[in-house]
Write an enzyme that holds these catalytic residues in place. Structure first.
Site, PDB file in Angstrom:
ATOM      1  N   GLY A   1      42.783  42.791  34.327  1.00 14.09           N
ATOM      2  CA  GLY A   1      41.656  42.428  34.799  1.00 14.09           C
ATOM      3  C   GLY A   1      41.658  40.718  34.875  1.00 14.09           C
ATOM      4  O   GLY A   1      42.480  40.074  34.754  1.00 14.09           O
ATOM      5  N   CYS A   2      40.420  40.208  34.524  1.00  8.39           N
ATOM      6  CA  CYS A   2      40.247  38.800  34.444  1.00  8.39           C
ATOM      7  C   CYS A   2      41.392  38.284  33.346  1.00  8.39           C
ATOM      8  O   CYS A   2      41.468  38.640  32.202  1.00  8.39           O
ATOM      9  CB  CYS A   2      38.925  38.335  34.102  1.00  8.39           C
ATOM     10  SG  CYS A   2      38.732  36.576  33.601  1.00  8.39           S
TER      11      CYS A   2
END
Length: 202
Positions: free
Chosen positions: A37-38
């Site tokens: 993810g991020c």
């Protein structure tokens, strides 16, 4: 004369380098690459691990050379946000890094993580050699037993890694308030606790 001076300079540099290396130490390092993810969050997770030397946010897994954050964010490049980790195998094993990775992302999510949507947030392990691939596949099989849904985390060979823009590096340190607002607003920790429970504390 010029060749002699160059040779002497190279020899002196080699001697200095050898002298700077403390007895009994090793300069050997290894690389691990994970997408969870991020990349701000993945950096924050791995910077806490003893034996990790550096973390770098970037883009990998796609077909466009030297992509920008804008390129990746609008989709179509095939890249995912990832973190390249340089570590000392004498201090931390790849198995330990895999544990940290698994327990800090949602392996059941396809083309998203928490509140972020799009294939640029797809989770993946990018292996750099056969041993990393073997260990990644073994841990994926082990964790699959925990869930009824299929694990979506990909295991693929590492390819070109492109460093993200400077303002993304160590974002969680340089923008602590904004980062805290982001991770809590996304429900990151609540989701991780519901997935992994006590395993996250090991």
């Amino acid at each position: 004369m010029r060749r002699l001076l160059i040779s002497l300079t190279v020899w002196l540099a080699a001697v200095a380098s050898a002298s700077a290396q403390a007895p009994g130490t090793s300069a050997k390092t290894a690389i691990a690459t994970f997408a969870g993810g991020c990349f701000w969050c993945v950096e924050a997770d791995f910077d806490k691990v003893a034996g990790v030397i550096s973390t770098t946010s970037g883009y990998t897994g796609g077909k466009l050379a030297n992509p920008t954050y804008y390129d990746v964010g609008r989709g179509g490049t095939g890249h995912t946000e990832a973190v390249e980790i340089v570590y000392d195998p004498a201090k931390v094993s790849y198995e330990k890094l895999l544990d940290v990775f698994w327990h800090n992302h949602d392996p059941l999510a396809k083309n998203r993580q928490f509140c972020d949507r799009g294939d640029q947030y797809r989770p993946a392990i990018f292996y750099h050699n056969d041993e990393q691939r073997r260990l990644a596949e073994a841990t994926k099989a082990k964790h699959q037993q925990r869930f009824k849904q299929p694990i979506q985390t990909e295991i693929v060979a590492a390819g070109p890694f492109y460093k993200a823009e400077d303002y993304h590096q160590d974002y969680y340190k340089k923008n602590a308030f904004q980062y805290h607002f982001y991770v809590t607003g996304c429900g990151r920790y609540a989701r991780l606790d519901s997935l992994w429970g006590e395993l996250r504390k090991k």
